[in-house]
Scaffold this motif. Structure first.
Motif, short mmCIF file in Angstrom:
data_model
loop_
_atom_site.label_atom_id
_atom_site.label_comp_id
_atom_site.label_asym_id
_atom_site.label_seq_id
_atom_site.Cartn_x
_atom_site.Cartn_y
_atom_site.Cartn_z
N UNK A 77 0.82 -1.20 0.00
CA UNK A 77 0.00 0.00 0.00
C UNK A 77 0.87 1.26 0.00
N UNK A 78 2.03 1.20 0.64
CA UNK A 78 2.96 2.33 0.59
C UNK A 78 3.41 2.58 -0.84
N UNK A 88 11.23 1.99 6.95
CA UNK A 88 10.87 2.47 8.29
C UNK A 88 9.69 3.43 8.23
N UNK A 89 9.67 4.29 7.22
CA UNK A 89 8.56 5.22 7.08
C UNK A 89 7.25 4.48 6.83
N UNK A 90 7.28 3.50 5.93
CA UNK A 90 6.06 2.76 5.60
C UNK A 90 5.51 2.03 6.82
N UNK A 91 6.38 1.28 7.52
CA UNK A 91 5.93 0.46 8.65
C UNK A 91 5.59 1.33 9.86
N UNK A 92 6.41 2.32 10.14
CA UNK A 92 6.19 3.15 11.33
C UNK A 92 4.94 3.99 11.22
N UNK A 93 4.73 4.60 10.07
CA UNK A 93 3.54 5.44 9.90
C UNK A 93 2.29 4.57 9.92
N UNK A 104 -4.41 1.43 5.23
CA UNK A 104 -4.77 2.81 4.92
C UNK A 104 -3.68 3.77 5.39
N UNK A 105 -3.09 3.49 6.56
CA UNK A 105 -2.00 4.34 7.04
C UNK A 105 -0.81 4.32 6.12
N UNK A 106 -0.43 3.12 5.65
CA UNK A 106 0.71 3.01 4.74
C UNK A 106 0.40 3.69 3.40
N UNK A 107 -0.85 3.61 2.96
CA UNK A 107 -1.24 4.25 1.69
C UNK A 107 -1.03 5.77 1.77
N UNK A 108 -1.49 6.39 2.85
CA UNK A 108 -1.32 7.83 2.99
C UNK A 108 0.14 8.20 3.21
N UNK A 109 0.92 7.31 3.84
CA UNK A 109 2.35 7.56 3.97
C UNK A 109 3.01 7.65 2.60
N UNK A 110 2.64 6.75 1.72
CA UNK A 110 3.16 6.80 0.35
C UNK A 110 2.72 8.05 -0.39
N UNK A 111 1.47 8.48 -0.15
CA UNK A 111 0.97 9.68 -0.82
C UNK A 111 1.78 10.91 -0.43
#
Length: 581
Positions: free
Chosen positions: A69-70, A238-243, A257-264
């Motif tokens: 999702x990220x 780390x950003x993908x998993x932590x967020x 959903x959290x990882x998706x918005x982190x990627x955005x």
């Protein structure tokens, strides 16, 4: 040597067996996904022999969902989501209502409680994001408008399921679940739960868009400046998993959903393309673990104990949802190909279905056989879904050849499907036909506008065509694979065809149609694959640009140079012998 090595055992058994069975499935011309799912069945608790740690496999699968999702978020901006909101939001809501109603009717006929029927219907209504993304990536249409509609549709479904998971406990006490107090909650409890959930989700989205869009790209830039590839990859993961974890712990939002918005928000960085490439191997490996973990949950005995019920569940997933989605997309006046692709995208169920089943079982709402039926439907629909995608093109050709109704769908009286009668004549001859108005298409269009070179846009996004016309840009709505769309863009008298869409499925057919209508036309194409680029250049004689961070600028510069050269030749005085002759 330590005595507890369940993590190593699980990873080794899952990846090793997935490789072997995936290879066998590929040699049998089946999707490798089938092999991954069967690997999970083999090492699951319901078959003899080695049994892997199901809880460990489930956690590894969660990491795969986060990374996948990220990666989608890195390619899917907020603008993309807003661009498809007019079809994704009502489409997802209505499709979920139809699928839930079908599932509830079936469960009620079987004699289940209203609560069990509701959980069962909802579990059949939401598709698997992981399966969808793998299918769209395999087809090369993840970044196309059709791909954005499908992804946006599932994002809306995920948001809806977040609300369902929060509201289900208080609803369960009304609808046949277990109750600690023995009393049904009042309406205020339900409204407070809904309001709190909306506040949490809204707070998370606002935080990511207002703060995350500035902080995380800056962090990625600082790490990139060190020149360490290892640190860069570590920063991305780390950003993908932590967020994703933080969004679930602090805001009650799902990991996916959290990882998706982190990627955005990471997409705002100039290193977003590199971040996607660096995380690709990990995403693929953990995605395999996701499918293996799904297979481990499946009890094969349900196939011979309840075969009719299993068939009914699969029919709702792969026929009921598919027909509802196709009808909705066609009702929004989108082409048949878009309707078939979106409907195939939804013809499976996945991760949210499992979460919902687990919650419904713990609340005493869903009977034990309900979980087995949902898992059987999930396993079968996941295995068959790639085959459904492969059948889209043959089915579309078959429908056009044998159905007058299907042909009428492609030739509807749509005011956006043809240029207005008031279009200036400079757009009808020696113009550039620009297919696709995404990031690359906009860059090319801005260069052409700055140099006063006329162009006509062919685009599948209705809302975007309306916006372009309102701003004075000549645009036609439709799939440029169709000859009628290129004819409406006056391809027969055009100077150049620029295919800026990331949809690589039908590029060769599009070029063939254009050269049939205009043998002298020059073609410029974007591509994501080196082998495909070489094939197109060799077979079609076009200029191909590979997707990278400088694609838009390079492609726009080439189009400008070639257009100016053609204009110079057209206005140059003819040779003496030609004028005399």
């Amino acid at each position: 040597m330590p005595h507890s090595v369940s993590l190593i055992n699980t990873i080794a058994a899952a990846l090793g067996l997935a490789l072997a069975l995936g290879f066998v499935a590929a040699r049998l011309r089946l999707p490798a996904l089938v092999g991954y799912l069967l690997a999970g069945v083999v090492i699951g608790p319901f078959t003899p022999g080695f049994v892997a740690d199901a809880a460990m496999a489930s956690q590894l699968a969660e990491i795969g969902v986060m990374l996948l999702m990220f990666g989608v978020g890195l390619h899917f901006s907020l603008g993309d989501l807003l661009a498809v909101r007019k079809i994704a939001v009502p489409g997802a809501v209505v499709q979920m209502m139809v699928a839930t109603a079908l599932g509830m009717a079936l469960a009620t006929w079987w004699g289940w409680t209203p609560g069990g029927a509701l959980v069962f219907g909802l579990a059949l209504s939401c598709a698997s994001t992981v399966v969808l993304l793998r299918a769209l990536e395999a087809l090369g249409i993840l970044d196309s408008h059709t791909g954005r509609i499908a992804v946006g549709w599932l994002v809306v479904e995920d948001l809806a399921m977040v609300l369902v998971l929060v509201l289900l406990p208080p609803l369960g006490e009304w609808l046949g679940g277990s109750s600690a107090s023995g009393q049904a909650p009042d309406g205020g409890t339900l409204l407070r739960a809904l309001g709190w959930t909306l506040l949490q989700v809204g707070g998370f989205v606002a935080l990511m868009l207002l703060v995350g869009r500035r902080v995380f790209p800056w962090v990625l830039w600082q790490v990139a400046r060190t020149g360490s590839r290892e640190l860069f990859t570590l920063c991305v993961v780390a950003a993908a998993v932590s967020i994703a974890f933080g969004s679930a712990a602090l805001f009650g939002v799902s990991f996916a959903l959290g990882a998706f918005f982190a990627g955005m928000v990471m997409r705002e960085s100039q290193f977003s393309h590199r971040a996607a490439q660096e995380s690709l191997p990990l995403r693929d490996a953990f995605a395999v673990l996701f499918f293996v973990s799904v297979g481990m949950l499946f009890n094969p005995s349900v196939l011979w104990d309840r075969p009719v019920q299993v068939l009914a569940v699969v029919a709702i997933i792969m026929q009921g949802k598919t027909l509802a989605a196709a009808a909705l997309v066609l009702a929004f006046r989108y082409p048949l190909n878009t309707a078939l692709t979106v409907s195939a995208s939804l013809a499976q169920i996945g991760e949210f279905s499992f979460i919902l089943v687990a919650l419904g079982t713990s609340l005493g709402m869903l009977p034990p056989e309900g979980a087995s039926l949902v898992l059987a439907g999930s396993l079968i629909s996941m295995a068959l879904n790639p085959m459904l995608f492969r059948a889209i093109a043959p089915l579309q050709d078959w429908l056009r050849a044998r159905s007058a109704w299907a042909r009428r769908l492609e030739q509807r009286d749509d005011p956006l499907a043809e240029l207005p009668m008031t279009t200036d004549s400079r757009y009808l001859a020696r113009q550039v036909v620009l297919v696709g108005y995404g990031k690359v298409g906009r860059r090319v269009a801005s260069v052409l506008t700055a140099n006063d070179i006329p162009f006509v846009v062919a685009e599948q996004n209705r809302e975007l065509v309306e916006s372009l016309r309102a701003s004075g840009i000549a645009a036609v709505y439709g799939d440029a694979v169709e000859p009628a769309v290129l004819i409406q863009a006056h391809i027969a008298r055009a100077a150049m065809l620029v295919i800026a869409t990331p949809d690589s499925m039908n590029v060769q057919q599009m070029i063939a149609t254009a050269t049939t209508l205009n043998p002298q036309i020059e073609t410029v194409v974007r591509s994501h694959n080196g082998d495909e680029a070489r094939r197109l250049a060799q077979e079609c004689g076009c200029t191909v640009f590979l997707a990278d961070e400088t694609l838009a600028q390079a492609m726009a510069r080439h189009v400008l140079e070639r257009t100016e050269a053609r204009q110079a030749r057209a206005t140059a005085p003819a040779p003496l012998h030609s004028r005399v002759g």
